[in-house]
Design a protein around this motif. Structure first.
Motif, mmCIF file in Angstrom:
data_model
loop_
_atom_site.group_PDB
_atom_site.id
_atom_site.type_symbol
_atom_site.label_atom_id
_atom_site.label_comp_id
_atom_site.label_asym_id
_atom_site.label_seq_id
_atom_site.Cartn_x
_atom_site.Cartn_y
_atom_site.Cartn_z
ATOM 1 N N TRP A 88 0.811 -1.206 0.000
ATOM 2 C CA TRP A 88 0.000 0.000 0.000
ATOM 3 C C TRP A 88 0.854 1.270 0.000
ATOM 4 O O TRP A 88 2.043 1.243 0.331
ATOM 5 N N ASN A 89 0.216 2.378 -0.324
ATOM 6 C CA ASN A 89 0.828 3.695 -0.206
ATOM 7 C C ASN A 89 1.109 3.971 1.268
ATOM 8 O O ASN A 89 0.206 3.909 2.103
ATOM 9 N N ARG A 90 2.374 4.258 1.593
ATOM 10 C CA ARG A 90 2.756 4.355 3.010
ATOM 11 C C ARG A 90 2.155 5.592 3.681
ATOM 12 O O ARG A 90 1.831 5.559 4.867
ATOM 13 N N ARG A 91 2.010 6.685 2.939
ATOM 14 C CA ARG A 91 1.414 7.880 3.522
ATOM 15 C C ARG A 91 -0.023 7.611 3.972
ATOM 16 O O ARG A 91 -0.414 7.897 5.105
ATOM 17 N N TRP A 92 -0.819 7.010 3.070
ATOM 18 C CA TRP A 92 -2.219 6.744 3.390
ATOM 19 C C TRP A 92 -2.355 5.634 4.428
ATOM 20 O O TRP A 92 -3.322 5.615 5.196
ATOM 21 N N THR A 93 -1.378 4.739 4.482
ATOM 22 C CA THR A 93 -1.397 3.706 5.520
ATOM 23 C C THR A 93 -1.216 4.337 6.896
ATOM 24 O O THR A 93 -1.933 4.000 7.854
ATOM 25 N N MET A 94 -0.261 5.266 7.019
ATOM 26 C CA MET A 94 -0.057 5.946 8.298
ATOM 27 C C MET A 94 -1.285 6.767 8.685
ATOM 28 O O MET A 94 -1.705 6.769 9.847
ATOM 29 N N ILE A 95 -1.865 7.455 7.708
ATOM 30 C CA ILE A 95 -3.039 8.278 7.989
ATOM 31 C C ILE A 95 -4.213 7.408 8.443
ATOM 32 O O ILE A 95 -4.902 7.724 9.429
ATOM 33 N N ALA A 96 -4.446 6.306 7.727
ATOM 34 C CA ALA A 96 -5.567 5.424 8.078
ATOM 35 C C ALA A 96 -5.358 4.782 9.448
ATOM 36 O O ALA A 96 -6.301 4.666 10.247
ATOM 37 N N ALA A 97 -4.111 4.358 9.732
ATOM 38 C CA ALA A 97 -3.829 3.736 11.033
ATOM 39 C C ALA A 97 -4.046 4.735 12.162
ATOM 40 O O ALA A 97 -4.650 4.408 13.197
ATOM 41 N N ALA A 98 -3.550 5.962 11.984
ATOM 42 C CA ALA A 98 -3.737 6.987 13.022
ATOM 43 C C ALA A 98 -5.211 7.331 13.194
ATOM 44 O O ALA A 98 -5.678 7.572 14.317
ATOM 45 N N ALA A 99 -5.954 7.346 12.100
ATOM 46 C CA ALA A 99 -7.389 7.636 12.189
ATOM 47 C C ALA A 99 -8.115 6.548 12.971
ATOM 48 O O ALA A 99 -9.004 6.839 13.783
ATOM 49 N N LEU A 100 -7.737 5.285 12.744
ATOM 50 C CA LEU A 100 -8.343 4.186 13.493
ATOM 51 C C LEU A 100 -8.083 4.345 14.986
ATOM 52 O O LEU A 100 -8.986 4.186 15.819
ATOM 53 N N GLY A 101 -6.845 4.663 15.337
ATOM 54 C CA GLY A 101 -6.517 4.863 16.740
ATOM 55 C C GLY A 101 -7.278 6.022 17.351
ATOM 56 O O GLY A 101 -7.756 5.937 18.485
ATOM 57 N N ALA A 102 -7.390 7.108 16.602
ATOM 58 C CA ALA A 102 -8.108 8.280 17.118
ATOM 59 C C ALA A 102 -9.573 7.961 17.379
ATOM 60 O O ALA A 102 -10.138 8.357 18.405
ATOM 61 N N ILE A 103 -10.197 7.242 16.452
ATOM 62 C CA ILE A 103 -11.607 6.885 16.624
ATOM 63 C C ILE A 103 -11.799 5.958 17.828
ATOM 64 O O ILE A 103 -12.694 6.151 18.655
ATOM 65 N N ALA A 104 -10.927 4.948 17.934
ATOM 66 C CA ALA A 104 -11.050 3.980 19.027
ATOM 67 C C ALA A 104 -10.866 4.653 20.385
ATOM 68 O O ALA A 104 -11.662 4.461 21.317
ATOM 69 N N TYR A 105 -9.812 5.461 20.516
ATOM 70 C CA TYR A 105 -9.531 6.085 21.806
ATOM 71 C C TYR A 105 -10.502 7.217 22.093
ATOM 72 O O TYR A 105 -10.822 7.506 23.254
ATOM 73 N N GLY A 106 -10.987 7.869 21.047
ATOM 74 C CA GLY A 106 -12.008 8.892 21.243
ATOM 75 C C GLY A 106 -13.289 8.304 21.805
ATOM 76 O O GLY A 106 -13.954 8.914 22.646
ATOM 77 N N SER A 107 -13.623 7.083 21.370
ATOM 78 C CA SER A 107 -14.830 6.435 21.889
ATOM 79 C C SER A 107 -14.677 6.103 23.369
ATOM 80 O O SER A 107 -15.643 6.191 24.142
ATOM 81 N N VAL A 108 -13.446 5.733 23.778
ATOM 82 C CA VAL A 108 -13.212 5.456 25.203
ATOM 83 C C VAL A 108 -13.333 6.736 26.018
ATOM 84 O O VAL A 108 -13.910 6.745 27.116
ATOM 85 N N ALA A 109 -12.781 7.832 25.494
ATOM 86 C CA ALA A 109 -12.882 9.117 26.194
ATOM 87 C C ALA A 109 -14.345 9.502 26.381
ATOM 88 O O ALA A 109 -14.758 9.919 27.474
ATOM 89 N N ALA A 110 -15.141 9.354 25.318
ATOM 90 C CA ALA A 110 -16.559 9.705 25.398
ATOM 91 C C ALA A 110 -17.277 8.839 26.428
ATOM 92 O O ALA A 110 -18.087 9.329 27.230
ATOM 93 N N ALA A 111 -16.969 7.534 26.420
ATOM 94 C CA ALA A 111 -17.602 6.622 27.374
ATOM 95 C C ALA A 111 -17.193 6.950 28.808
ATOM 96 O O ALA A 111 -17.998 6.866 29.738
ATOM 97 N N ALA A 112 -15.907 7.331 28.988
ATOM 98 C CA ALA A 112 -15.430 7.654 30.337
ATOM 99 C C ALA A 112 -16.119 8.898 30.874
ATOM 100 O O ALA A 112 -16.532 8.940 32.040
ATOM 101 N N PHE A 113 -16.279 9.908 30.033
ATOM 102 C CA PHE A 113 -16.951 11.136 30.480
ATOM 103 C C PHE A 113 -18.428 10.882 30.761
ATOM 104 O O PHE A 113 -19.032 11.549 31.614
#
Length: 422
Positions: A88-113
């Motif tokens: 895969w294109n390495r730039r878009w791989t890094m972007i997609a991976a970081a986006a997945l992490g942001a969504i996952a951890y953002g959901s935990v933050a929302a649940a914690a609050f």
């Protein structure tokens, strides 16, 4: 001893002299900055996940489930992730991976609050974080290889150790401070670090495409070719196997110090101080890596690191005073960063760019499988024969693992700096 690995072949492209040196390389600066911020976030969340789980469930078993979910994701997805990074294109791989992490951890933050945290949710989020790391790490390494000159690979490896040590020192205290304010705040901070990683990756100007469609291997053959290359190259095979044993025994000894201090009733502040001594030692050594790599071969570093570490850990088996334990811990882990930098430099410059993702992932998975067993193994031994005896056994085995390097004369003569600039 926490990570003596991260890999790499001699036929590196030499037509990259047009690339600027590191200090003027804007693309490299973007990648290293994004990775540094992301590492800081990972260190914060590595503390926040157990704290949130324990505060919600009051169950150490639940903490194990959540932590194990992240490790299991890394093990299961590691090999295919490396093969896909090479496609895969390495730039878009890094972007997609970081986006997945942001969504996952953002959901935990929302649940914690919202006070709606559940163990299954935490396990899924932790697993998503593991998947994100499985893709982001190899993609970033391949990207760095694409934007720096071959001669700058050792310095890039040293800089990586500096940022890892700095993140390890600063991340947990910041995460703990934010958790004290609000349970979901460390996760919010980690989401911000993922967004920074997305921004920096998107601004890299160098093209980071994957191979053309006709050059792509099918997924399973690609995984197999990565493993074949890793174990078919005598140099890579030796470094990989040696690192696996050093990581296992070294990680077990680090864990043993925490367990034995807890058993002695040592105040938690002192336990944290001993762990911080390791981080400070590795950070200081990271800044000295350049000099050490110029004077010590890869084999000598892989020999001295476990021997010095084993002597210091053996001393810790007989010492109770926390200040002395801090000094011994600093001594035990001082050569880790230079050793890591040497190995990463050699192996990155040894693996062809088109195979780097899958070879790195294969190496990381192999190391993780064995290293993940170290805490449980050490805990079992301490429960069965006592902390001092268990530490001494692991210290002796760590020395034996280090002495195995002597069976590879090529490693004893190999210079990480000369290898990359050859």
């Amino acid at each position: 001893m926490v990570t003596v690995h991260g890999r790499g072949r001699a036929g590196v492209a030499t037509g990259n002299s047009h690339r600027p040196p590191l200090r003027h390389n804007k693309d490299y600066a973007l990648l290293i900055a994004g990775g540094a911020v992301s590492s800081l976030g990972s260190q914060m969340s590595s503390l926040a996940f157990p704290l949130i789980t324990l505060a919600t469930t009051h169950s150490p078993f639940a903490v194990g489930l959540v932590t194990g979910a992240a490790t299991m994701a890394l093990v299961l997805i590691g090999l295919p992730a490396g093969a896909l990074v090479d496609r895969w294109n390495r730039r878009w791989t890094m972007i997609a991976a970081a986006a997945l992490g942001a969504i996952a951890y953002g959901s935990v933050a929302a649940a914690a609050f919202a006070h709606r945290v559940t163990v299954p949710h935490l396990m899924i989020a932790a697993a998503c974080g593991g998947v994100a790391n499985s893709f982001y790490g190899p993609a970033e390494q391949v990207a760095v290889r694409s934007v720096v000159r071959t001669r700058d690979i050792p310095r890039a490896a040293m800089n990586n150790e500096v940022r890892s040590a700095a993140a390890g020192l600063a991340g947990p205290p910041i995460g703990g401070f934010l958790f004290g304010i609000a349970r979901g705040l460390p996760m919010v901070a980690d989401v911000v670090t993922y967004l920074v990683a997305i921004l920096t990756a998107s601004r890299v100007r160098t093209a980071l495409p994957g191979p053309g469609t006709k050059q792509r291997e099918a997924l399973l053959p690609a995984i197999r070719s990565g493993l074949t290359f890793l174990f078919g190259n005598n140099l890579l095979r030796a470094i990989t196997l040696l690192s696996m044993f050093l990581n296992f025994f070294g990680t077990g000894l680090v864990v043993s110090v925490t367990i034995t201090m807890q058993q002695r009733g040592t105040d938690a502040t002192w336990i944290g101080a001993v762990s911080s001594a390791m981080a400070v030692s590795m950070l200081v050594a990271s800044f000295l890596s350049g000099r050490l790599l110029r004077h010590l071969s890869v084999g000598v570093l892989m020999l001295l690191t476990p021997i010095i570490g084993a002597v210091a850990f053996a001393g810790m088996a007989f010492v109770h005073a926390p200040p002395v334990l801090m000094v011994l811990m600093a001594c035990a882990t001082f050569l880790l960063a230079p050793c890591n930098a040497a190995v990463i430099s050699v192996l990155t410059s040894t693996t062809p760019a088109e195979k780097l993702g899958r070879v790195m992932s294969a190496d990381n998975v192999l190391s993780l499988v064995l290293t993940s067993l170290a805490p449980a193994t050490m805990g079992f031994l301490i429960g069965g024969i006592g902390g001092r005896e268990a530490m001494l056994i692991f210290a002796v085995l760590l020395v034996v693992s280090g002495l195995l390097v002597l069976a590879f004369p090529r490693l004893m003569r190999l210079s990480a700096v000369a290898r990359a600039t050859a």
